[in-house]
Scaffold this motif. Structure first.
Motif, PDB file in Angstrom:
ATOM      1  N   GLU A   8      10.251 122.847  54.980  1.00  0.00           N
ATOM      2  CA  GLU A   8      10.939 122.285  56.162  1.00  0.00           C
ATOM      3  C   GLU A   8      10.337 120.926  56.468  1.00  0.00           C
ATOM      4  OE1 GLU A   8      12.942 121.230  58.788  1.00  0.00           O
ATOM      5  OE2 GLU A   8      13.378 123.372  59.087  1.00  0.00           O
ATOM      6  N   ASP A   9      11.186 119.906  56.610  1.00  0.00           N
ATOM      7  CA  ASP A   9      10.673 118.549  56.829  1.00  0.00           C
ATOM      8  C   ASP A   9      10.549 118.193  58.306  1.00  0.00           C
ATOM      9  OD1 ASP A   9      13.559 118.568  56.864  1.00  0.00           O
ATOM     10  OD2 ASP A   9      13.476 116.384  56.978  1.00  0.00           O
ATOM     11  N   ASP A  52      14.657 125.013  54.127  1.00  0.00           N
ATOM     12  CA  ASP A  52      15.554 124.102  54.840  1.00  0.00           C
ATOM     13  C   ASP A  52      16.517 123.495  53.821  1.00  0.00           C
ATOM     14  OD1 ASP A  52      16.620 122.429  56.825  1.00  0.00           O
ATOM     15  OD2 ASP A  52      15.080 120.894  56.508  1.00  0.00           O
ATOM     16  N   GLN A  54      18.516 120.571  54.435  1.00  0.00           N
ATOM     17  CA  GLN A  54      18.460 119.108  54.488  1.00  0.00           C
ATOM     18  C   GLN A  54      17.012 118.651  54.425  1.00  0.00           C
ATOM     19  OE1 GLN A  54      21.084 118.868  58.035  1.00  0.00           O
ATOM     20  NE2 GLN A  54      22.263 117.424  56.803  1.00  0.00           N
ATOM     21  N   LEU A  55      16.632 118.148  53.266  1.00  0.00           N
ATOM     22  CA  LEU A  55      15.265 117.678  53.017  1.00  0.00           C
ATOM     23  C   LEU A  55      15.345 116.261  52.461  1.00  0.00           C
ATOM     24  CD1 LEU A  55      13.928 120.877  51.206  1.00  0.00           C
ATOM     25  CD2 LEU A  55      13.208 120.085  53.467  1.00  0.00           C
ATOM     26  N   LYS A 104      20.156 127.121  62.212  1.00  0.00           N
ATOM     27  CA  LYS A 104      19.203 126.666  63.219  1.00  0.00           C
ATOM     28  C   LYS A 104      19.934 126.331  64.514  1.00  0.00           C
ATOM     29  CE  LYS A 104      17.287 123.662  60.253  1.00  0.00           C
ATOM     30  NZ  LYS A 104      16.318 122.697  59.668  1.00  0.00           N
TER      31      LYS A 104
HETATM   32 MN    MN Z   1      15.520 119.105  57.381  1.00  0.00          MN
END
Ligand code: MN
Length: 129
Positions: A8-9, A52, A54-55, A104
């Protein structure tokens, strides 16, 4: 109790996921990008991965596809964490090989329910008595 890898970013999302998992008695390994996540998955063989989508750089779907094509990591359940909730995204997530997905923001009851289901399904065979 399991060792769980979180990829997770977003720092706030990472803190929340760590807190929820450690409160449930799990131990946590953290990565903030897909490449680090892949390395940790291969080295540590966690019992579960929260990924996640979207990284930065490689996204979570590409990383999951790589894990699921590698015999050393294919059996590790992957839960996608996504901000997307549209039908076609669910299909992309499934095609990448994710075992489940959570939209999320994280809600602890849903997170625990999905994790417990996947860990139970992944238990080793009982030894014959
Ligand atoms: Mn992300």
């Amino acid at each position: 109790m399991a060792e769980i890898l979180i990829v997770e970013d977003n720092a706030a999302n990472m803190r929340l996921a760590c807190l929820l998992l450690t409160n449930a008695g799990h131990s946590v390994i953290c990565a903030t990008d897909a490449e680090t996540g892949l390395t940790l998955a291969r080295e540590r063989k966690p019992e579960l991965i929260l990924m996640d989508i979207q990284l930065p750089g490689m996204d979570g779907l590409a990383a999951t596809s790589i894990l699921k094509r590698d015999a050393h990591t294919a059996a590790i359940p992957v839960i996608a964490l996504t901000a997307m909730a549209m039908k076609e995204d669910a299909e992309k997530i499934r095609l990448a090989g994710c075992n489940a997905y959570i939209v999320k923001p994280l809600r602890y009851k849903e997170l625990y329910r999905v994790i417990n289901t996947l860990l139970e399904n992944n238990l080793p065979q009982q030894p014959l008595v």
